[in-house]
Design a protein around this motif. Structure first.
Motif, PDB file in Angstrom:
ATOM      1  N   THR A 145       0.820  -1.216   0.000  1.00  0.00           N
ATOM      2  CA  THR A 145       0.000   0.000   0.000  1.00  0.00           C
ATOM      3  C   THR A 145       0.853   1.265   0.000  1.00  0.00           C
ATOM      4  OG1 THR A 145      -0.121  -0.143   2.402  1.00  0.00           O
ATOM      5  CG2 THR A 145      -2.010  -1.011   1.169  1.00  0.00           C
ATOM      6  N   ILE A 198       8.041   1.351  -1.661  1.00  0.00           N
ATOM      7  CA  ILE A 198       8.599   0.483  -2.708  1.00  0.00           C
ATOM      8  C   ILE A 198       7.602  -0.635  -3.049  1.00  0.00           C
ATOM      9  CG2 ILE A 198      10.620  -0.874  -3.400  1.00  0.00           C
ATOM     10  CD1 ILE A 198      12.123   0.459  -1.004  1.00  0.00           C
ATOM     11  N   GLY A 245      18.987   0.693   0.330  1.00  0.00           N
ATOM     12  CA  GLY A 245      19.557   2.003   0.658  1.00  0.00           C
ATOM     13  C   GLY A 245      18.449   2.922   1.142  1.00  0.00           C
ATOM     14  N   ARG A 290       7.409 -12.523   8.042  1.00  0.00           N
ATOM     15  CA  ARG A 290       8.076 -12.978   6.809  1.00  0.00           C
ATOM     16  C   ARG A 290       8.397 -14.476   6.894  1.00  0.00           C
ATOM     17  NH1 ARG A 290      11.530  -7.536   5.240  1.00  0.00           N
ATOM     18  NH2 ARG A 290       9.816  -6.108   5.663  1.00  0.00           N
ATOM     19  N   ARG A 298       6.634  -3.010   7.075  1.00  0.00           N
ATOM     20  CA  ARG A 298       7.478  -2.635   8.223  1.00  0.00           C
ATOM     21  C   ARG A 298       6.846  -1.429   8.906  1.00  0.00           C
ATOM     22  NH1 ARG A 298      11.933   1.192   6.905  1.00  0.00           N
ATOM     23  NH2 ARG A 298      11.091   2.598   5.340  1.00  0.00           N
ATOM     24  N   ASP A 343      -3.341  -7.160   9.832  1.00  0.00           N
ATOM     25  CA  ASP A 343      -2.269  -6.660  10.701  1.00  0.00           C
ATOM     26  C   ASP A 343      -1.238  -7.783  10.824  1.00  0.00           C
ATOM     27  OD1 ASP A 343      -0.537  -5.911  12.658  1.00  0.00           O
ATOM     28  OD2 ASP A 343      -2.072  -5.336  14.118  1.00  0.00           O
ATOM     29  N   LEU A 344      -0.184  -7.668  10.032  1.00  0.00           N
ATOM     30  CA  LEU A 344       0.788  -8.763   9.943  1.00  0.00           C
ATOM     31  C   LEU A 344       1.719  -8.839  11.145  1.00  0.00           C
ATOM     32  CD1 LEU A 344       1.671  -8.493   6.138  1.00  0.00           C
ATOM     33  CD2 LEU A 344       0.141 -10.144   7.252  1.00  0.00           C
ATOM     34  N   ALA A 402       6.724   4.534   7.299  1.00  0.00           N
ATOM     35  CA  ALA A 402       5.626   4.305   8.242  1.00  0.00           C
ATOM     36  C   ALA A 402       6.184   4.048   9.634  1.00  0.00           C
ATOM     37  CB  ALA A 402       4.810   3.106   7.767  1.00  0.00           C
ATOM     38  N   THR A 417      -2.680  -2.560   6.209  1.00  0.00           N
ATOM     39  CA  THR A 417      -3.699  -2.335   7.244  1.00  0.00           C
ATOM     40  C   THR A 417      -4.696  -1.253   6.835  1.00  0.00           C
ATOM     41  OG1 THR A 417      -2.486  -0.577   8.409  1.00  0.00           O
ATOM     42  CG2 THR A 417      -2.005  -2.863   9.060  1.00  0.00           C
ATOM     43  N   THR A 435      10.328   7.177   0.883  1.00  0.00           N
ATOM     44  CA  THR A 435       9.028   6.506   1.036  1.00  0.00           C
ATOM     45  C   THR A 435       8.279   7.138   2.208  1.00  0.00           C
ATOM     46  OG1 THR A 435       9.869   4.852   2.567  1.00  0.00           O
ATOM     47  CG2 THR A 435      10.087   4.360   0.210  1.00  0.00           C
ATOM     48  N   SER A 436       7.213   6.472   2.644  1.00  0.00           N
ATOM     49  CA  SER A 436       6.427   7.042   3.750  1.00  0.00           C
ATOM     50  C   SER A 436       7.119   6.871   5.101  1.00  0.00           C
ATOM     51  CB  SER A 436       5.043   6.374   3.800  1.00  0.00           C
ATOM     52  OG  SER A 436       5.127   5.074   4.349  1.00  0.00           O
ATOM     53  N   LYS A 464      -5.723   3.305   1.537  1.00  0.00           N
ATOM     54  CA  LYS A 464      -4.576   3.129   0.637  1.00  0.00           C
ATOM     55  C   LYS A 464      -4.799   1.924  -0.275  1.00  0.00           C
ATOM     56  CE  LYS A 464      -0.935   4.461   3.897  1.00  0.00           C
ATOM     57  NZ  LYS A 464       0.303   3.868   4.442  1.00  0.00           N
ATOM     58  N   VAL A 495      15.537   5.295   0.695  1.00  0.00           N
ATOM     59  CA  VAL A 495      14.579   5.549  -0.379  1.00  0.00           C
ATOM     60  C   VAL A 495      13.495   6.493   0.153  1.00  0.00           C
ATOM     61  CG1 VAL A 495      13.074   4.464  -2.083  1.00  0.00           C
ATOM     62  CG2 VAL A 495      15.006   3.170  -1.140  1.00  0.00           C
TER      63      VAL A 495
HETATM   64  N1  LIG Z   1      12.685   3.389   2.575  1.00  0.00           N
HETATM   65  C1  LIG Z   1      13.951   3.107   2.904  1.00  0.00           C
HETATM   66  O1  LIG Z   1      14.834   3.983   2.949  1.00  0.00           O
HETATM   67  C2  LIG Z   1      14.351   1.694   3.222  1.00  0.00           C
HETATM   68  C3  LIG Z   1      15.663   1.447   3.645  1.00  0.00           C
HETATM   69  C4  LIG Z   1      16.043   0.138   3.958  1.00  0.00           C
HETATM   70  C5  LIG Z   1      15.114  -0.883   3.844  1.00  0.00           C
HETATM   71  N2  LIG Z   1      13.845  -0.599   3.437  1.00  0.00           N
HETATM   72  C6  LIG Z   1      12.875  -1.706   3.390  1.00  0.00           C
HETATM   73  O2  LIG Z   1      12.093  -1.684   2.221  1.00  0.00           O
HETATM   74  C7  LIG Z   1      10.788  -2.228   2.516  1.00  0.00           C
HETATM   75  C8  LIG Z   1       9.750  -1.250   2.036  1.00  0.00           C
HETATM   76  O3  LIG Z   1       9.932  -0.053   2.789  1.00  0.00           O
HETATM   77  P1  LIG Z   1       9.201   1.312   2.417  1.00  0.00           P
HETATM   78  O4  LIG Z   1      10.041   2.387   2.991  1.00  0.00           O
HETATM   79  O5  LIG Z   1       8.893   1.302   0.976  1.00  0.00           O
HETATM   80  O6  LIG Z   1       7.841   1.165   3.250  1.00  0.00           O
HETATM   81  P2  LIG Z   1       6.911   2.299   3.874  1.00  0.00           P
HETATM   82  O7  LIG Z   1       6.691   3.396   2.893  1.00  0.00           O
HETATM   83  O8  LIG Z   1       7.404   2.648   5.243  1.00  0.00           O
HETATM   84  O9  LIG Z   1       5.539   1.486   4.014  1.00  0.00           O
HETATM   85  C9  LIG Z   1       5.412   0.470   4.955  1.00  0.00           C
HETATM   86  C10 LIG Z   1       4.357  -0.511   4.494  1.00  0.00           C
HETATM   87  O10 LIG Z   1       4.175  -1.482   5.546  1.00  0.00           O
HETATM   88  C11 LIG Z   1       2.779  -1.660   5.761  1.00  0.00           C
HETATM   89  N3  LIG Z   1       2.531  -2.011   7.150  1.00  0.00           N
HETATM   90  C12 LIG Z   1       2.921  -1.315   8.261  1.00  0.00           C
HETATM   91  N4  LIG Z   1       2.487  -1.943   9.369  1.00  0.00           N
HETATM   92  C13 LIG Z   1       1.822  -3.054   8.957  1.00  0.00           C
HETATM   93  C14 LIG Z   1       1.149  -4.108   9.640  1.00  0.00           C
HETATM   94  N5  LIG Z   1       1.071  -4.146  10.982  1.00  0.00           N
HETATM   95  N6  LIG Z   1       0.557  -5.067   8.907  1.00  0.00           N
HETATM   96  C15 LIG Z   1       0.611  -5.039   7.550  1.00  0.00           C
HETATM   97  N7  LIG Z   1       1.238  -4.083   6.847  1.00  0.00           N
HETATM   98  C16 LIG Z   1       1.837  -3.093   7.548  1.00  0.00           C
HETATM   99  C17 LIG Z   1       2.159  -0.324   5.387  1.00  0.00           C
HETATM  100  O11 LIG Z   1       0.817  -0.541   4.993  1.00  0.00           O
HETATM  101  P3  LIG Z   1      -0.439   0.240   5.674  1.00  0.00           P
HETATM  102  O12 LIG Z   1      -0.087   1.681   5.692  1.00  0.00           O
HETATM  103  O13 LIG Z   1      -1.568  -0.153   4.788  1.00  0.00           O
HETATM  104  O14 LIG Z   1      -0.518  -0.386   7.032  1.00  0.00           O
HETATM  105  C18 LIG Z   1       3.008   0.118   4.212  1.00  0.00           C
HETATM  106  O15 LIG Z   1       2.502  -0.412   3.010  1.00  0.00           O
HETATM  107  C19 LIG Z   1      10.731  -2.427   4.034  1.00  0.00           C
HETATM  108  O16 LIG Z   1      10.941  -3.766   4.354  1.00  0.00           O
HETATM  109  C20 LIG Z   1      11.878  -1.583   4.541  1.00  0.00           C
HETATM  110  O17 LIG Z   1      12.421  -2.057   5.747  1.00  0.00           O
HETATM  111  C21 LIG Z   1      13.442   0.662   3.123  1.00  0.00           C
END
Ligand SMILES: NC(=O)c1ccc[n+]([C@@H]2O[C@H](COP(=O)([O-])OP(=O)(O)OC[C@H]3O[C@@H](n4cnc5c(N)ncnc54)[C@H](OP(=O)(O)O)[C@@H]3O)[C@@H](O)[C@H]2O)c1
Length: 273
Positions: A10, A13, A184, A107, A83, A54-55, A191, A33, A188-189, A37, A186
């Protein structure tokens, strides 16, 4: 029609990867969740389905596995991206530290739980956003991070656990390629729930990180043609998996500890051999 399951689909990435696979003609199940979205991909009709879950809860992961198993003959792509950062330590109702529960245990449960469906796909692949050898070390005597909770560093600890999860998964399911990815920073939101100082820092990351499209472009080639049963990727570059972060003995140890934790919490039927 090939099927992709995307947790964290949602936002960030995961959402971009969901769009990519929808454009390619896949049927995509987006798990998150937030139902608002979840409407993002309504224009794709029945090919895009949102599954609210809610994972961070064991039972919710089991429900997702059952839901998918009842509806799909095979899963081609499994992306494990959900995450949620927390500055302060929180335990789930199952009694697990929240990052351990969402970033690692979910996971573990989804990967092993869907291995049967993945095994039925012609060319399956799993993507887990782990540490790719960059995070850790594992706190073997404190997997639930009860002491000196590291704040957002808790995700780094989860990343190290995910690296070991990948090692064990490919030992048990050598025919299902498993790709570990650290993208790296990115934009993103991000969360999460942050204290004031961290919130200011994270706000900067939300804009200064690399574009999501770049992160997707860096990982897609590895998903389309995984070069090995276990591949680790760091910002688009393949990195070795014969390092201590991917130690098979540690992977077996973590698997055993995970089984014990699930059994202690009365989930013995979730044990995956
Ligand atoms: N962004 C970075 O800089 C970065 C760096 C290193 C690694 N990563 C990894 O890349 C992956 C994607 O990260 P992102 O930054 O793109 O994500 P993000 O924008 O922070 O979004 C997090 C996602 O996790 C979902 N989520 C949160 N709590 C949840 C729950 N309890 N149950 C089910 N879904 C849940 C959210 O969905 P809802 O809002 O619908 O709950 C959302 O879709 C992650 O594994 C992150 O650790 C990212």
């Amino acid at each position: 029609m090939p099927t992709a399951i995307i947790t964290g689909g949602t936002d960030g990435i995961g959402r971009a990867l969901a769009g990519t696979y929808l454009e390619r003609g896949h049927e995509v199940v987006i798990v998150g969740t937030n139902p608002e979205k979840g409407k993002t991909f309504e224009a794709y009709g029945d090919r895009a389905r949102f599954l609210q879950a809610d994972l961070s809860l064991v039972t919710e992961n089991l429900r997702v596995v059952q839901w998918l198993t009842e509806r799909y003959p095979a899963v081609d792509v499994l992306i494990l991206g959900a995450r949620f950062h927390r500055s302060t330590r929180v335990e789930t109702p199952d009694g697990f530290e929240s990052n351990f529960a969402l970033f690692y245990l979910s996971r573990y449960l989804l990967g092993h739980g869907l291995a049967g469906l993945l095994g039925r796909a012609e060319r399956a692949v799993v993507l887990n956003f782990g540490g790719s050898g960059r995070t850790g070390p594992v706190r073997w005597d404190d997997l639930q991070l009860r002491h000196d909770y590291p704040g957002t560093g808790a995700l780094g600890h989860g990343g190290a656990l995910c690296d070991l999860l990948g090692v064990h998964f490919t030992e048990v399911h050598p025919g299902i390629p498993y790709v570990m990815n650290h993208p790296g920073v990115v934009a993103t939101s991000f969360a999460g729930e942050y204290d004031t100082a961290t919130a200011t820092f994270v706000d900067r990351l939300r804009t200064s990180g690399k574009p999501v499209a770049q992160a997707v472009a860096q990982i897609l080639p590895f998903l389309d043609a995984p070069p090995a049963p276990l591949t680790a990727v760091l910002e688009g570059v393949r990195v070795p998996t014969d390092t201590p972060a991917f130690d098979p003995a540690d992977a077996a140890r973590l698997h055993q500890l995970t089984e014990e934790l699930l059994t202690q919490r009365a989930y013995p039927s979730v044990i995956f051999r």
